[in-house]
Design a protein around this motif. Structure first.
Motif, PDB file in Angstrom:
ATOM      1  N   THR A  68     100.042 -23.061  21.624  1.00 45.54           N
ATOM      2  CA  THR A  68     100.910 -23.057  20.440  1.00 45.54           C
ATOM      3  C   THR A  68     101.235 -21.615  20.109  1.00 45.54           C
ATOM      4  OG1 THR A  68      99.800 -25.026  19.584  1.00 45.54           O
ATOM      5  CG2 THR A  68     101.170 -23.772  18.043  1.00 45.54           C
ATOM      6  N   GLY A  69     102.518 -21.294  20.065  1.00 41.15           N
ATOM      7  CA  GLY A  69     102.932 -19.912  19.897  1.00 41.15           C
ATOM      8  C   GLY A  69     102.906 -19.425  18.463  1.00 41.15           C
ATOM      9  N   TYR A  70     103.126 -18.137  18.323  1.00 44.81           N
ATOM     10  CA  TYR A  70     103.141 -17.470  17.017  1.00 44.81           C
ATOM     11  C   TYR A  70     104.404 -17.893  16.253  1.00 44.81           C
ATOM     12  CZ  TYR A  70     103.181 -13.509  13.716  1.00 44.81           C
ATOM     13  OH  TYR A  70     103.209 -12.725  12.577  1.00 44.81           O
ATOM     14  N   LYS A  71     104.234 -18.179  14.956  1.00 50.60           N
ATOM     15  CA  LYS A  71     105.289 -18.559  14.019  1.00 50.60           C
ATOM     16  C   LYS A  71     105.886 -19.948  14.325  1.00 50.60           C
ATOM     17  CE  LYS A  71     105.195 -14.900  11.399  1.00 50.60           C
ATOM     18  NZ  LYS A  71     104.708 -15.008   9.992  1.00 50.60           N
ATOM     19  N   SER A  72     105.159 -20.721  15.081  1.00 49.51           N
ATOM     20  CA  SER A  72     105.624 -22.106  15.281  1.00 49.51           C
ATOM     21  C   SER A  72     105.617 -22.832  13.930  1.00 49.51           C
ATOM     22  CB  SER A  72     104.706 -22.850  16.268  1.00 49.51           C
ATOM     23  OG  SER A  72     104.725 -22.230  17.542  1.00 49.51           O
ATOM     24  N   GLY A  73     106.630 -23.652  13.653  1.00 53.20           N
ATOM     25  CA  GLY A  73     106.731 -24.342  12.368  1.00 53.20           C
ATOM     26  C   GLY A  73     106.099 -25.712  12.388  1.00 53.20           C
ATOM     27  N   GLY A  74     105.746 -26.219  11.169  1.00 55.64           N
ATOM     28  CA  GLY A  74     105.187 -27.569  11.087  1.00 55.64           C
ATOM     29  C   GLY A  74     104.389 -27.726   9.822  1.00 55.64           C
ATOM     30  N   ALA A  75     104.101 -29.044   9.496  1.00 56.36           N
ATOM     31  CA  ALA A  75     103.361 -29.360   8.278  1.00 56.36           C
ATOM     32  C   ALA A  75     101.874 -29.082   8.399  1.00 56.36           C
ATOM     33  CB  ALA A  75     103.591 -30.826   7.932  1.00 56.36           C
TER      34      ALA A  75
END
Length: 265
Positions: A144-151
């Motif tokens: 999972t990369g840096y600044k990935s978005g999500g709840a």
């Protein structure tokens, strides 16, 4: 009347008187050198023999003197030659000793220089090891990369990166530093925060166990804990952050951070 012969000058000389006069005459002739001039051949021959003998003796003495002088001169030259040979041998021995000492000195200097170079290389290698950076989980990759978005994240984006790691996998310090936090970190579960020697900070979250304590110095690549799924986690992995301070919200791109320190991610 009887005739009496007068005594004195008219008396004939006696025989003894005549002999005395003859002897005196011979003595006078000898004094004037006449006898020497009219000496007999036998006497002259004897004189010449004596002279010749004397001359031969002189020549023999002179010859002996010349031979002795030559022998002395030859002996002196031989002694001088021996002295010169001995002096040259002594000088050659001294030159060899000096050359040997110089060779020993150079060998010792080279050995010392080699030891110093080896020590410098060892110190450089140690500095490189201490300053080298590693992946927090050896042989792993980012899931999972840096600044990935999500709840899943309260801020709405991922503040770090996730590395694949089964539960109980060794987690190491990416570089040398000092432990400033080691314990429960809320959503991060069991977490560790290190102050790196360059003044930056790194954070390791969701650990199943912690192997260091606050204030402890760690070296690059040293194991500090084991991966897990504690805190706000959907499964075993390692959450890794790079920060400018030890606090949440000072994050920076972890992949760029590791690559800047020579780590291939």
């Amino acid at each position: 009347m009887a005739f009496i012969r007068a005594t004195g000058k008219h008396r004939a000389p006696s025989r003894l008187t005549r002999k005395s006069a003859k002897a005196a005459g011979i003595a006078a002739l000898a004094t004037t050198g006449i006898i020497g001039a009219t000496a007999s051949p036998a006497l002259a021959a004897d004189s010449e023999s004596v002279t010749a003998s004397s001359t031969g003796l002189t020549q023999t003495v002179v010859s002996l003197d010349s031979t002795l002088a030559a022998q002395i001169d030859a002996q002196a030259k031989a002694q001088q030659h021996q002295a010169e040979v001995a002096a040259e041998a002594k000088a050659e021995a001294k030159r060899k000793a000096e050359a040997k000492a110089e060779a020993k000195r150079k060998a010792e200097a080279r050995a010392k220089e080699a030891r110093e170079a080896e020590a410098r290389a060892a110190r450089a290698a140690e500095r490189a090891r201490l300053n080298a950076f590693h992946l927090p989980v050896a042989g792993s990759h980012v899931t999972t990369g840096y600044k990935s978005g999500g709840a899943l994240w309260s801020s709405g984006s991922h503040s770090g990166v996730d590395f694949q790691a089964a539960s109980g996998t060794s987690v190491v310090a990416v570089g040398a530093g000092t432990v400033v936090e080691a314990g429960w970190g809320g959503a991060y579960g069991n977490n560790i925060v290190l102050r790196m020697n360059d003044g930056t900070y790194t954070q390791y979250g969701h650990l199943s166990s912690i192997g260091v304590s606050v204030g402890q110095s760690v070296t690059s690549g040293q194991q500090i804990g084991l991966s897990g799924s504690t805190g706000n986690s959907t499964g075993p992995h390692l959450h890794f952050e790079a920060r400018t301070t030890p606090e949440y919200g000072s994050d920076m791109d972890p992949v760029a951070y590791l690559r800047a320190h020579g780590v291939q991610v």
